[in-house]
Design a protein around this motif. Structure first.
Motif, PDB file in Angstrom:
ATOM      1  N   PHE A  38      -5.390  29.594 -32.965  1.00  0.00           N
ATOM      2  CA  PHE A  38      -5.848  29.284 -31.618  1.00  0.00           C
ATOM      3  C   PHE A  38      -4.653  29.093 -30.694  1.00  0.00           C
ATOM      4  N   VAL A  39      -3.696  28.277 -31.127  1.00  0.00           N
ATOM      5  CA  VAL A  39      -2.511  28.000 -30.310  1.00  0.00           C
ATOM      6  C   VAL A  39      -1.718  29.280 -30.076  1.00  0.00           C
ATOM      7  N   ILE A  40      -1.532  30.086 -31.120  1.00  0.00           N
ATOM      8  CA  ILE A  40      -0.777  31.341 -30.983  1.00  0.00           C
ATOM      9  C   ILE A  40      -1.467  32.275 -30.001  1.00  0.00           C
ATOM     10  N   CYS A  41      -2.769  32.438 -30.144  1.00  0.00           N
ATOM     11  CA  CYS A  41      -3.512  33.360 -29.279  1.00  0.00           C
ATOM     12  C   CYS A  41      -3.566  32.845 -27.840  1.00  0.00           C
ATOM     13  N   PHE A  42      -3.799  31.538 -27.675  1.00  0.00           N
ATOM     14  CA  PHE A  42      -3.862  30.961 -26.343  1.00  0.00           C
ATOM     15  C   PHE A  42      -2.505  31.021 -25.655  1.00  0.00           C
ATOM     16  N   ALA A  43      -1.448  30.688 -26.395  1.00  0.00           N
ATOM     17  CA  ALA A  43      -0.095  30.757 -25.826  1.00  0.00           C
ATOM     18  C   ALA A  43       0.276  32.195 -25.485  1.00  0.00           C
ATOM     19  N   GLY A  44      -0.133  33.138 -26.333  1.00  0.00           N
ATOM     20  CA  GLY A  44       0.106  34.555 -26.030  1.00  0.00           C
ATOM     21  C   GLY A  44      -0.618  34.977 -24.765  1.00  0.00           C
ATOM     22  N   GLY A  45      -1.820  34.465 -24.573  1.00  0.00           N
ATOM     23  CA  GLY A  45      -2.568  34.771 -23.355  1.00  0.00           C
ATOM     24  C   GLY A  45      -1.896  34.228 -22.119  1.00  0.00           C
ATOM     25  N   ILE A  46      -1.424  32.996 -22.217  1.00  0.00           N
ATOM     26  CA  ILE A  46      -0.717  32.397 -21.081  1.00  0.00           C
ATOM     27  C   ILE A  46       0.575  33.166 -20.806  1.00  0.00           C
ATOM     28  N   LEU A  47       1.288  33.515 -21.863  1.00  0.00           N
ATOM     29  CA  LEU A  47       2.528  34.272 -21.705  1.00  0.00           C
ATOM     30  C   LEU A  47       2.272  35.621 -21.037  1.00  0.00           C
ATOM     31  N   CYS A  48       1.209  36.308 -21.462  1.00  0.00           N
ATOM     32  CA  CYS A  48       0.872  37.597 -20.840  1.00  0.00           C
ATOM     33  C   CYS A  48       0.545  37.421 -19.365  1.00  0.00           C
ATOM     34  N   SER A  49      -0.203  36.384 -19.033  1.00  0.00           N
ATOM     35  CA  SER A  49      -0.555  36.150 -17.631  1.00  0.00           C
ATOM     36  C   SER A  49       0.678  35.829 -16.790  1.00  0.00           C
ATOM     37  N   ILE A  50       1.578  35.021 -17.328  1.00  0.00           N
ATOM     38  CA  ILE A  50       2.811  34.689 -16.595  1.00  0.00           C
ATOM     39  C   ILE A  50       3.691  35.927 -16.454  1.00  0.00           C
ATOM     40  N   TYR A  70      -2.252  40.555 -16.857  1.00  0.00           N
ATOM     41  CA  TYR A  70      -3.098  39.427 -16.475  1.00  0.00           C
ATOM     42  C   TYR A  70      -4.454  39.512 -17.176  1.00  0.00           C
ATOM     43  N   THR A  71      -5.041  40.706 -17.224  1.00  0.00           N
ATOM     44  CA  THR A  71      -6.319  40.893 -17.898  1.00  0.00           C
ATOM     45  C   THR A  71      -6.189  40.668 -19.400  1.00  0.00           C
ATOM     46  N   LEU A  72      -5.140  41.219 -20.009  1.00  0.00           N
ATOM     47  CA  LEU A  72      -4.927  40.990 -21.441  1.00  0.00           C
ATOM     48  C   LEU A  72      -4.700  39.510 -21.744  1.00  0.00           C
ATOM     49  N   GLY A  73      -3.996  38.835 -20.859  1.00  0.00           N
ATOM     50  CA  GLY A  73      -3.777  37.403 -21.038  1.00  0.00           C
ATOM     51  C   GLY A  73      -5.075  36.613 -20.996  1.00  0.00           C
ATOM     52  N   ASN A  74      -5.946  36.964 -20.060  1.00  0.00           N
ATOM     53  CA  ASN A  74      -7.236  36.280 -19.980  1.00  0.00           C
ATOM     54  C   ASN A  74      -8.112  36.579 -21.190  1.00  0.00           C
ATOM     55  N   ILE A  75      -8.083  37.822 -21.655  1.00  0.00           N
ATOM     56  CA  ILE A  75      -8.864  38.184 -22.838  1.00  0.00           C
ATOM     57  C   ILE A  75      -8.339  37.444 -24.066  1.00  0.00           C
ATOM     58  N   ALA A  76      -7.025  37.364 -24.198  1.00  0.00           N
ATOM     59  CA  ALA A  76      -6.441  36.641 -25.339  1.00  0.00           C
ATOM     60  C   ALA A  76      -6.773  35.155 -25.274  1.00  0.00           C
ATOM     61  N   ALA A  77      -6.688  34.561 -24.101  1.00  0.00           N
ATOM     62  CA  ALA A  77      -7.016  33.145 -23.962  1.00  0.00           C
ATOM     63  C   ALA A  77      -8.491  32.893 -24.267  1.00  0.00           C
ATOM     64  N   LEU A  78      -9.343  33.784 -23.808  1.00  0.00           N
ATOM     65  CA  LEU A  78     -10.771  33.650 -24.077  1.00  0.00           C
ATOM     66  C   LEU A  78     -11.080  33.831 -25.561  1.00  0.00           C
ATOM     67  N   SER A  79     -10.452  34.800 -26.176  1.00  0.00           N
ATOM     68  CA  SER A  79     -10.734  35.058 -27.590  1.00  0.00           C
ATOM     69  C   SER A  79     -10.070  34.042 -28.509  1.00  0.00           C
ATOM     70  N   SER A  80      -9.144  33.256 -28.007  1.00  0.00           N
ATOM     71  CA  SER A  80      -8.499  32.247 -28.850  1.00  0.00           C
ATOM     72  C   SER A  80      -9.498  31.220 -29.356  1.00  0.00           C
ATOM     73  N   THR A  81     -10.529  30.958 -28.575  1.00  0.00           N
ATOM     74  CA  THR A  81     -11.520  29.980 -29.014  1.00  0.00           C
ATOM     75  C   THR A  81     -12.362  30.486 -30.176  1.00  0.00           C
ATOM     76  N   CYS A  82     -12.323  31.784 -30.438  1.00  0.00           N
ATOM     77  CA  CYS A  82     -13.015  32.328 -31.615  1.00  0.00           C
ATOM     78  C   CYS A  82     -12.436  31.738 -32.890  1.00  0.00           C
ATOM     79  N   PHE A  83     -11.175  31.395 -32.880  1.00  0.00           N
ATOM     80  CA  PHE A  83     -10.563  30.807 -34.063  1.00  0.00           C
ATOM     81  C   PHE A  83     -11.069  29.389 -34.307  1.00  0.00           C
ATOM     82  N   LEU A  84     -11.446  28.696 -33.252  1.00  0.00           N
ATOM     83  CA  LEU A  84     -11.919  27.328 -33.424  1.00  0.00           C
ATOM     84  C   LEU A  84     -13.373  27.269 -33.862  1.00  0.00           C
ATOM     85  N   MET A  85     -14.216  28.094 -33.277  1.00  0.00           N
ATOM     86  CA  MET A  85     -15.641  27.996 -33.579  1.00  0.00           C
ATOM     87  C   MET A  85     -16.219  29.218 -34.269  1.00  0.00           C
TER      88      MET A  85
END
Length: 161
Positions: A38-50, A70-85
């Motif tokens: 989750f952290v890796i995917c979410f951080a990757g999403g933030i990094l892509c957006s920045i 920016y779109t890939l970053g948002n998709i990665a951040a959104l999909s990061s929650t798949c790891f949690l639930m």
């Protein structure tokens, strides 16, 4: 031979599965592995957006790179929650009635941003869709916080009056 013994005894380990199979079967990942990914995917999403935001100012294809990253970053951040639930639970929660409109707008803006950049070649439209992505992601995200949407609506109506 050891693998056959594990299978027959019912103790087959999930480490034989690839990462994709483990991700799709959300129950096979340990809690610490889920949190790490989750952290890796979410951080990757933030990094892509920045990175996309930084590339916006490049001459020429800067807006294309911005829209893609920016779109890939948002998709990665959104999909990061798949790891949690887990992916199925995530999809079910995304399309609950309280999030349905925000989810549809968000997914539509992902696609329309890329269409505006690559097929229609409308840079201004791509920027508008990125802004709409941000607003839809924000509205979608606050839907997980109890009464947050009500507070935001009340704040805006108070500011407008």
């Amino acid at each position: 031979m050891d693998k056959l013994r594990r299978v027959l005894s019912g103790r087959e380990d999930n480490e034989e599965l690839g990462l994709t199979a483990q991700v799709l079967d959300g129950s096979s990942l340990s809690f610490s592995t889920r949190v790490k990914w989750f952290v890796i995917c979410f951080a990757g999403g933030i990094l892509c957006s920045i990175l996309g935001s930084a590339l916006l100012f490049l001459p020429g294809s800067g807006i294309k790179l911005f829209a893609v990253f920016y779109t890939l970053g948002n998709i990665a951040a959104l999909s990061s929650t798949c790891f949690l639930m887990g992916p199925l639970k995530q999809l079910k929660r995304m399309f609950e009635p309280t999030r349905l409109i925000a989810t549809i707008i968000m997914l539509l803006c992902f696609a329309l941003t890329l269409c505006a950049v690559f097929w229609w070649h409308k840079k201004g439209l791509a920027i508008i869709f990125c802004i709409l992505q941000f607003l839809a992601m924000t509205w979608y995200s606050i839907s997980y916080i109890p009464f947050a949407r009500d507070a935001v609506m009340k704040c805006f109506t108070t500011c407008l009056n």
